[in-house]
Design a protein around this motif. Sequence first.
Motif, mmCIF file in Angstrom:
data_model
loop_
_atom_site.group_PDB
_atom_site.id
_atom_site.type_symbol
_atom_site.label_atom_id
_atom_site.label_comp_id
_atom_site.label_asym_id
_atom_site.label_seq_id
_atom_site.Cartn_x
_atom_site.Cartn_y
_atom_site.Cartn_z
ATOM 1 N N LEU A 1 2.516 4.361 8.126
ATOM 2 C CA LEU A 1 3.418 5.481 8.308
ATOM 3 C C LEU A 1 3.026 6.584 7.334
ATOM 4 O O LEU A 1 2.705 6.311 6.175
ATOM 5 C CB LEU A 1 4.853 5.016 8.015
ATOM 6 N N THR A 2 3.055 7.839 7.802
ATOM 7 C CA THR A 2 2.786 8.986 6.945
ATOM 8 C C THR A 2 4.048 9.827 6.840
ATOM 9 O O THR A 2 4.620 10.228 7.852
ATOM 10 C CB THR A 2 1.630 9.842 7.498
ATOM 11 N N LEU A 3 4.473 10.079 5.612
ATOM 12 C CA LEU A 3 5.609 10.944 5.312
ATOM 13 C C LEU A 3 5.064 12.176 4.595
ATOM 14 O O LEU A 3 4.051 12.090 3.889
ATOM 15 C CB LEU A 3 6.617 10.215 4.427
ATOM 16 N N GLU A 4 5.754 13.328 4.749
ATOM 17 C CA GLU A 4 5.219 14.564 4.188
ATOM 18 C C GLU A 4 6.282 15.365 3.451
ATOM 19 O O GLU A 4 7.475 15.282 3.752
ATOM 20 C CB GLU A 4 4.619 15.422 5.292
ATOM 21 N N PHE A 5 5.798 16.170 2.496
ATOM 22 C CA PHE A 5 6.647 17.034 1.682
ATOM 23 C C PHE A 5 5.814 18.243 1.279
ATOM 24 O O PHE A 5 4.677 18.103 0.841
ATOM 25 C CB PHE A 5 7.108 16.266 0.440
ATOM 26 N N THR A 6 6.365 19.456 1.398
ATOM 27 C CA THR A 6 5.664 20.661 0.972
ATOM 28 C C THR A 6 6.084 20.989 -0.454
ATOM 29 O O THR A 6 7.269 21.202 -0.734
ATOM 30 C CB THR A 6 5.972 21.847 1.901
ATOM 31 N N GLY B 1 0.806 -1.210 0.000
ATOM 32 C CA GLY B 1 0.000 0.000 0.000
ATOM 33 C C GLY B 1 0.836 1.255 0.000
ATOM 34 O O GLY B 1 1.698 1.439 0.845
ATOM 35 N N LEU B 2 0.610 2.091 -0.968
ATOM 36 C CA LEU B 2 1.262 3.392 -1.049
ATOM 37 C C LEU B 2 0.222 4.341 -1.613
ATOM 38 O O LEU B 2 -0.211 4.186 -2.750
ATOM 39 C CB LEU B 2 2.494 3.326 -1.954
ATOM 40 N N GLU B 3 -0.207 5.298 -0.799
ATOM 41 C CA GLU B 3 -1.243 6.233 -1.210
ATOM 42 C C GLU B 3 -0.786 7.656 -0.959
ATOM 43 O O GLU B 3 -0.031 7.910 -0.017
ATOM 44 C CB GLU B 3 -2.539 5.971 -0.437
ATOM 45 N N THR B 4 -1.252 8.581 -1.808
ATOM 46 C CA THR B 4 -0.943 9.994 -1.637
ATOM 47 C C THR B 4 -2.226 10.807 -1.746
ATOM 48 O O THR B 4 -3.255 10.294 -2.178
ATOM 49 C CB THR B 4 0.039 10.502 -2.719
ATOM 50 N N ASN B 5 -2.127 12.078 -1.395
ATOM 51 C CA ASN B 5 -3.256 12.988 -1.583
ATOM 52 C C ASN B 5 -3.092 13.790 -2.881
ATOM 53 O O ASN B 5 -3.660 14.856 -3.033
ATOM 54 C CB ASN B 5 -3.402 13.920 -0.379
ATOM 55 N N ASN C 1 2.516 24.933 -2.974
ATOM 56 C CA ASN C 1 2.768 25.178 -1.547
ATOM 57 C C ASN C 1 1.885 24.359 -0.609
ATOM 58 O O ASN C 1 1.797 24.670 0.574
ATOM 59 C CB ASN C 1 2.652 26.669 -1.221
ATOM 60 N N GLU C 2 1.237 23.324 -1.117
ATOM 61 C CA GLU C 2 0.438 22.432 -0.275
ATOM 62 C C GLU C 2 1.278 21.250 0.185
ATOM 63 O O GLU C 2 2.316 20.940 -0.394
ATOM 64 C CB GLU C 2 -0.802 21.934 -1.019
ATOM 65 N N GLN C 3 0.795 20.599 1.228
ATOM 66 C CA GLN C 3 1.479 19.456 1.816
ATOM 67 C C GLN C 3 1.092 18.176 1.086
ATOM 68 O O GLN C 3 -0.088 17.840 1.006
ATOM 69 C CB GLN C 3 1.082 19.345 3.293
ATOM 70 N N LEU C 4 2.099 17.466 0.561
ATOM 71 C CA LEU C 4 1.884 16.137 -0.001
ATOM 72 C C LEU C 4 2.017 15.147 1.145
ATOM 73 O O LEU C 4 3.023 15.137 1.846
ATOM 74 C CB LEU C 4 2.919 15.826 -1.079
ATOM 75 N N SER D 1 7.089 3.113 -5.708
ATOM 76 C CA SER D 1 7.067 4.443 -6.298
ATOM 77 C C SER D 1 5.712 4.717 -6.944
ATOM 78 O O SER D 1 4.966 3.798 -7.287
ATOM 79 C CB SER D 1 8.175 4.598 -7.337
ATOM 80 N N VAL D 2 5.431 6.014 -7.102
ATOM 81 C CA VAL D 2 4.197 6.461 -7.736
ATOM 82 C C VAL D 2 4.451 7.873 -8.264
ATOM 83 O O VAL D 2 5.320 8.593 -7.755
ATOM 84 C CB VAL D 2 3.016 6.416 -6.730
ATOM 85 N N GLU D 3 3.724 8.268 -9.301
ATOM 86 C CA GLU D 3 3.809 9.627 -9.834
ATOM 87 C C GLU D 3 2.808 10.507 -9.098
ATOM 88 O O GLU D 3 1.690 10.068 -8.797
ATOM 89 C CB GLU D 3 3.467 9.632 -11.339
#
Length: 95
Positions: free
Chosen positions: A60-65, A3-7, A13-16, A88-90
């Motif tokens: 686990l949640t990882l974040e990037f702006t 499982g690998l999911e993103t928003n 300038n938003e949080q990924l 990996s994912v685009e």
Amino acid sequence: MSGLETNSPIGPNEQLRVEATIENTGAQRGESPVALIIGHDPQIEDIERVALGANESDNLTLEFTAGEPGGGYEEFPIIVETEYDERSVEVVVAE
């Protein structure tokens, strides 16, 4: 790792947020760094350390702006990497 999911897509300038399920499929307790690697010129943007017992898993949640995308749209790869696995994912940043 499963499982690998993103928003994604996100705006400038938003949080990924990247959510991954980290699994220890071994017979012993283990500890590993989990890295969020961003872009075509890969760079580590977030890193967490995870300790799991035998056959345990954890979310686990990882974040990037994100920055400002050139031309109003940018698509790039992200990788979540442990010592033993990677996924990996685009993702998309768009105005």
